[in-house]
Design an enzyme around this catalytic site. Structure first.
Site: not given
Ligand code: A2P
Length: 323
Positions: A46, A51, A81, A114
């Site tokens: 994921d 990130y 995302k 997201h």
């Protein structure tokens, strides 16, 4: 832990996914975590634009596949995302391509919006931060995410994303999108753990064939609940784990799987990455006891209100304050 679920479009999704958010600290941390996870047997990763580690995840996947020719790209489920500042139709398409490039893949298995919130971008393609230090919210696109979802549908139709969905969406957010969605979201990634069982939203998702995907399934974000007790400190939960000779994390992962959704434990510690992947069967009594701990709780660890300068969940915030 090879348990899989099937999404409404028939796509299989491994029940235990590896969350990469924790591992964005020092350079190389994500790479090590991802390769350790893949070696352990995780087949679901994921990720997210936010990130900032899609490159390392991609490198990890490539090296692992090179060293393990019996495993193929299609054996690994990769989710990423689109972030808030890229919700305009063209930006969603661009962001997906950018993520694919960073990941070194020609498709993702799942692509998610997201947050149910659209924000402005700056000249560098980063989120634009206003003079108040918060995101500059695009009110129209937040209230009507139809253009965003049309782009998601296009990515699905062109095969760039084998499934599409949302993250952090509430029941009202989903109701709104059903009015225009040609393709219903296949998943909704939300925070779920025994202090935030999210039963109503989970059941709503099931009713609409949307797979709930649990982030923070260990309830171990750094915030301390108002009650002062962390999930990891709960006596009943710890007793259940000890009695069965399991770790608390294993019990919490098993609880999520038994409730019928995907869980995304994350860790940068090789021992914990491995132990979290071990299958544990809960007895009916233990399952009931964990449900009893969870009953009536509604403590959310993740709240981006201060970062976004926008309350994504006014109704949730009210609940939280009264919890
Ligand atoms: P670490 O990376 O040092 O293992 P959540 O997904 O609920 O937010 O939890 C993630 C946090 O939980 C990470 O900080 C991670 O730290 C920690 N964690 C992951 N697995 C375990 C485990 N088996 N036991 C204790 N803590 C864990």
């Amino acid at each position: 832990n090879g348990k899989t679920f099937t999404l409404s479009n028939g796509v299989k999704i491994p029940g235990v996914g590896f969350g990469t958010f924790a591992s964005e600290g020092s350079k190389g941390e994500t790479y090590t975590a991802v390769t350790t996870a893949l070696k352990t047997g995780y087949r679901h990763l994921d990720c997210a634009w936010y990130y900032l580690n899609e490159g390392e995840v991609g490198e990890g996947i490539r090296d692992f596949l090179k060293e393990n020719p019996s495993v193929k790209r299609e054996d690994i489920f990769v989710c990423t995302k689109v972030w808030n500042h890229l919700h305009r139709f063209e930006d969603v398409l661009w962001s997906a391509e950018d993520s694919l490039k960073r990941l070194g893949l020609d498709y993702v298995d799942m692509y998610l919006v997201h947050w149910p919130i659209a924000a402005e971008k700056n000249g560098q393609g980063e989120p634009k931060i206003g003079s108040d230090g918060k995101y500059v919210i695009l009110k129209d696109l937040t209230e009507n995410p139809e253009p965003t979802w049309r782009a998601m549908e296009q990515l699905y139709k062109t095969g760039k994303a084998k499934s599409i969905g949302v993250s952090n969406w509430t029941i009202p957010d989903l109701e709104k999108m059903f009015k225009f969605a040609e393709i219903k979201p296949h998943a909704n990634q939300i925070e779920i753990h025994p202090f935030l069982p999210n039963e109503e939203l989970v059941q709503y998702c099931f009713k609409h064939d949307i797979m709930p995907v649990a982030y923070s399934p260990l309830g171990s974000q750094n915030q301390v609940p108002t009650t002062g007790e962390r999930v990891s400190e709960n006596k009943t939960l710890n007793e259940i784990a000890e009695k069965g000779g399991n770790t608390l994390a294993q019990v919490l992962i098993a609880w999520g799987l038994r409730r019928g959704y995907v869980v995304l434990p994350k860790s940068s510690n090789p021992k914990r990455i491995e132990s979290n992947f071990k299958s544990v069967e809960l007895t009916d009594a233990d399952f009931a006891a964990i449900n009893a701990v969870a009953e009536g709780r509604h403590f959310r660890f993740v709240n981006m209100k201060d970062t976004f300068g926008y309350d994504v969940w006014p109704e949730e915030t009210a609940k939280q304050l009264s919890a």
